[in-house]
Write an enzyme that holds these catalytic residues in place. Structure first.
Site, PDB file in Angstrom:
ATOM      1  CG  HIS A  42      -2.164  -1.235   1.507  1.00 39.20           C
ATOM      2  ND1 HIS A  42      -1.693  -2.205   2.153  1.00 39.20           N
ATOM      3  CD2 HIS A  42      -3.400  -1.012   0.398  1.00 39.20           C
ATOM      4  CE1 HIS A  42      -2.732  -3.132   2.365  1.00 39.20           C
ATOM      5  NE2 HIS A  42      -3.409  -2.672   0.951  1.00 39.20           N
ATOM      6  CD  GLN A  66     -14.278  -4.850  -2.196  1.00 36.89           C
ATOM      7  OE1 GLN A  66     -14.250  -3.881  -2.034  1.00 36.89           O
ATOM      8  NE2 GLN A  66     -12.801  -5.482  -1.781  1.00 36.89           N
ATOM      9  CE  LYS A 154      -1.251 -10.519  -3.966  1.00 38.92           C
ATOM     10  NZ  LYS A 154      -3.432 -10.096  -3.341  1.00 38.92           N
ATOM     11  CG  LEU A 189       4.343  -7.521   0.391  1.00 36.66           C
ATOM     12  CD1 LEU A 189       5.218  -5.602   0.513  1.00 36.66           C
ATOM     13  CD2 LEU A 189       5.412  -8.294   1.329  1.00 36.66           C
ATOM     14  CB  SER A 190      -1.775 -10.140  -0.069  1.00 33.95           C
ATOM     15  OG  SER A 190      -3.640 -10.533   0.590  1.00 33.95           O
TER      16      SER A 190
HETATM   17  O1  PAF Z   1      -8.564  -3.814  -3.516  1.00 34.50           O
HETATM   18  C1  PAF Z   1      -8.753  -2.837  -1.986  1.00 34.50           C
HETATM   19  O2  PAF Z   1      -8.715  -3.042  -0.928  1.00 34.50           O
HETATM   20  C2  PAF Z   1     -10.135  -2.836  -2.231  1.00 34.50           C
HETATM   21  O3  PAF Z   1     -10.998  -3.776  -3.661  1.00 34.50           O
HETATM   22  C3  PAF Z   1     -10.694  -1.575  -3.294  1.00 34.50           C
HETATM   23  C4  PAF Z   1     -10.163  -0.812  -4.345  1.00 34.50           C
HETATM   24  C5  PAF Z   1     -10.137   0.024  -1.441  1.00 34.50           C
HETATM   25  C6  PAF Z   1     -12.117  -1.118  -3.225  1.00 34.50           C
HETATM   26  O4  PAF Z   1     -13.201  -1.672  -1.674  1.00 34.50           O
END
Ligand code: PAF
Length: 287
Positions: A42, A66, A154, A189-190
């Site tokens: 990030h 989501q 990613k 990285l995740s």
């Molecule tokens: O990749 C993410 O962290 C999420 O899918 C996003 C783009 C912030 C939308 O909630």
């Protein structure tokens, strides 16, 4: 080491007032949408945002739309104070952290569906996912009115879906992709890597290795079907399973390539598979 504290807003009016003030002063603005649980990947998006705009705004919102009911919405790692410190450490200017009620007020009834590119791969494995992403990202872009928004490669299919969304809806924003940040052993990285046990984390290296080998073999003229099958075998041997997909796709619209060699097509290889209880995704450019 104490970091300067980061200005934080939770409402659209405050967010827009700040962004409009910057723009009135002739400054451009980059938005980096996140769900928090921030890591170096990030922070690399924030750095790219800072290269491309005068001001950067990061959003943190764990978007319920989501996640399917059986997925990890409740367990998703949250820690806004630490995330804010990390953002401040790389020079982010503003954190937008709306509440769930502010984002989806009672009676919220709109959903955005992007066809085509959102349908295969993650769209097939997680049917609710891209509708939720497209809806929240459209809202964030409309709320923040950025000049540029940055998303990680990613989540390559997500990046393509959001680029399609912005084009189709004439949103006045440039959608930028940032290269995947990886650990020294190649694992992408995740935030979900935090769920892996030490043994699973060691085994996870098989995913980037299988993709790198597959990308090399396809670029060298190998048949897509046999290269994909070899990658599946390598992942299964490393303990991955079930394997949702390992597929070579056209890099732009993610249409299917193969089963033979890809010729001059621009391609991407994408994979998703479970390791223990954790579902990992990764992708690489071919050639
Ligand atoms: O990749 C993410 O962290 C999420 O899918 C996003 C783009 C912030 C939308 O909630």
């Amino acid at each position: 080491m104490s970091q300067p504290s980061l200005a934080t807003v939770r409402g659209v009016a405050e967010l827009r007032a700040q962004v409009r003030a910057w723009k009135a002063a002739g400054q451009s603005v980059a938005l980096i949408p996140t769900m928090g649980a921030l890591h170096e990947g990030h922070l690399s998006l924030i750095r790219l945002g800072r290269q491309r705009a005068d001001r950067t705004v990061a959003s943190i919102f764990v978007n319920p739309k989501q996640f399917a009911p059986h997925e990890d919405f409740d367990a998703y790692p949250r820690g806004e104070a630490h995330d804010a410190e990390l953002l401040a450490s790389v020079g982010c200017d503003l954190l937008y952290a709306p509440t769930g009620a502010a984002m989806y007020a009672p009676g919220f009834a709109t959903a955005i569906q992007v066809g085509g590119v959102s349908e295969p791969l993650e769209g097939a494995a997680r049917p609710q996912f891209f509708g939720g992403v497209a809806t929240v990202v459209a809202k964030l872009l409309i709320q923040a009115e950025p000049d540029v928004a940055v998303f990680g490669e990613k989540d390559y299919q997500q990046l393509r879906v959001i680029q399609r969304l912005a084009r189709d809806l004439d949103l006045p924003v440039e959608i930028l992709g940032a290269p995947t940040a990886r650990d020294a052993d190649g694992v992408a990285l995740s935030s979900r890597n935090a769920y892996l046990t030490p043994a699973e984390r060691a085994a996870a290296v098989a995913l980037p290795r299988a993709l790198a080998e597959a990308a090399r073999a396809v670029a060298a003229g190998g048949r897509v079907d046999s290269v994909e099958a070899a990658a599946v075998t390598a992942l299964a041997a490393a303990g991955f399973g079930p394997i949702d997909y390992v597929e070579v796709r056209e890099a732009g619209d993610l249409s299917r390539l193969g089963p033979g060699p890809i010729g001059a097509a621009s391609a991407r290889i994408l994979a998703a598979a479970k390791l223990g209880k954790t579902r990992l995704i990764d992708n690489m450019a071919v050639g």
